[in-house]
Design an enzyme around this catalytic site. Sequence first.
Site, PDB file in Angstrom:
ATOM      1  N   CYS A  85      36.109  34.733 -71.524  1.00 14.32           N
ATOM      2  CA  CYS A  85      35.350  35.179 -72.698  1.00 14.32           C
ATOM      3  C   CYS A  85      33.900  35.334 -72.253  1.00 14.32           C
ATOM      4  CB  CYS A  85      35.461  34.148 -73.819  1.00 14.32           C
ATOM      5  SG  CYS A  85      34.516  34.599 -75.287  1.00 14.32           S
TER       6      CYS A  85
ATOM      7  N   CYS B 278      32.512  42.164 -77.793  1.00 14.78           N
ATOM      8  CA  CYS B 278      33.456  41.508 -76.875  1.00 14.78           C
ATOM      9  C   CYS B 278      32.832  41.579 -75.478  1.00 14.78           C
ATOM     10  CB  CYS B 278      34.794  42.236 -76.908  1.00 14.78           C
ATOM     11  SG  CYS B 278      35.992  41.581 -75.738  1.00 14.78           S
TER      12      CYS B 278
HETATM   13  N1  API Z   1      40.211  37.994 -77.295  1.00 14.45           N
HETATM   14  C1  API Z   1      40.056  37.875 -75.843  1.00 14.45           C
HETATM   15  C2  API Z   1      39.295  36.584 -75.479  1.00 14.45           C
HETATM   16  C3  API Z   1      37.854  36.601 -75.971  1.00 14.45           C
HETATM   17  C4  API Z   1      37.056  37.660 -75.264  1.00 14.45           C
HETATM   18  C5  API Z   1      35.734  38.090 -75.921  1.00 14.45           C
HETATM   19  N2  API Z   1      35.354  37.424 -77.120  1.00 14.45           N
HETATM   20  C6  API Z   1      34.600  38.115 -74.902  1.00 14.45           C
HETATM   21  O1  API Z   1      33.433  37.892 -75.283  1.00 14.45           O
HETATM   22  O2  API Z   1      34.885  38.421 -73.725  1.00 14.45           O
HETATM   23  C7  API Z   1      41.442  37.854 -75.164  1.00 14.45           C
HETATM   24  O3  API Z   1      42.401  37.393 -75.797  1.00 14.45           O
HETATM   25  O4  API Z   1      41.523  38.278 -74.002  1.00 14.45           O
END
Ligand code: API
Length: 324
Positions: free
Chosen positions: A80, A230
């Site tokens: 993340c 993200c």
């Molecule tokens: N939902 C993503 C994880 C969080 C990634 C995101 N919030 C970031 O800042 O990279 C997954 O299941 O791969």
Amino acid sequence: MVQILKVHGSENQFFILDQTKLKKQLSDDELKNLAIKICSPQNGILNGSDGLLVVNDSKYDDCIGQMRVINADGSEAKMCGNGLRTVSRYLSEKFNKNEFKVETFENNLSVKRSQDLAEGVPAFSVEISPISFNKSDLPFSYKDKEQLIDSNVPEFISGQTFTAIAVPNPHLISFVDEVKEDELGKLGKMLNGKNEYFPEGVNVSFAKILGPNKLFVQTYERGVGFTNACGTGMSATSLAFAILHEDKFDSKKDIEVLNPGGMVKTNIQLDPQPENSQIRLIGNATFTHNIEVSESDLHIANLSKVDIQLTGEEDKYQQFIKSI
Ligand SMILES: N[C@H](CCC[C@H](N)C(=O)O)C(=O)O
């Protein structure tokens, strides 16, 4: 009592739980139940969040801590990017260090404190790796394709091309003239439900090129849905931009990535072997609330007796956003 934090990176919101402060660590099931509860806009606190970031001791001598990522639906992710910036700030202040490594699911990542973006808006730079384009690492399956790089996939959206990159969590990226949320949401829901293409789901990002080294990215996240930003999505999109749009990419400069929650910068050092490229994600690490809860309540995800204090940083962040 135990302190947990509510934080965000570009308004991608999380709770941070430092398990080293607990007498007894939560089991994986307890962590999953806590994440589902605390992240829920209905049953959680502070309108919920996009995930739970869990800090543990690291088993590696060269790391000062470990980060685990639990999505709002209770699924665990390998990485993340926005979350790592907030965990890095937490560990920086815990151990009074400004440059160090953090253990994550697949790699020990180098992180460092950057110059504040504005008064009261701390920032961190984090490494995003490893990188893979291979179907086995995403994983995805599509016809006889080993990789999806600027590929036509009419089964997703006809007339659009797609690039799949693991960093190491999975991302599907498409460059569009205009980001259409309804189309992004429809594809995101399809590829995160039962489907033949991405059996473990995928974070789907649409990106609009705003100019040289300037992008707008919106993401439908696996395990969450639409988020304000993200980090790994913007990082993977920046790498795809450097590969596919070299006429608009200057490797000597950062890429400015705008998103619904604000703005981050990425730095891409492209390698002739793209999976050996270097990605850095630079952006805010804002702590919005301090929360006190009893350890026994954490173990049973009981959030009925919590004490919440504002930090005052959200106002500073919003002033910063208005200034860009
Ligand atoms: N939902 C993503 C994880 C969080 C990634 C995101 N919030 C970031 O800042 O990279 C997954 O299941 O791969």
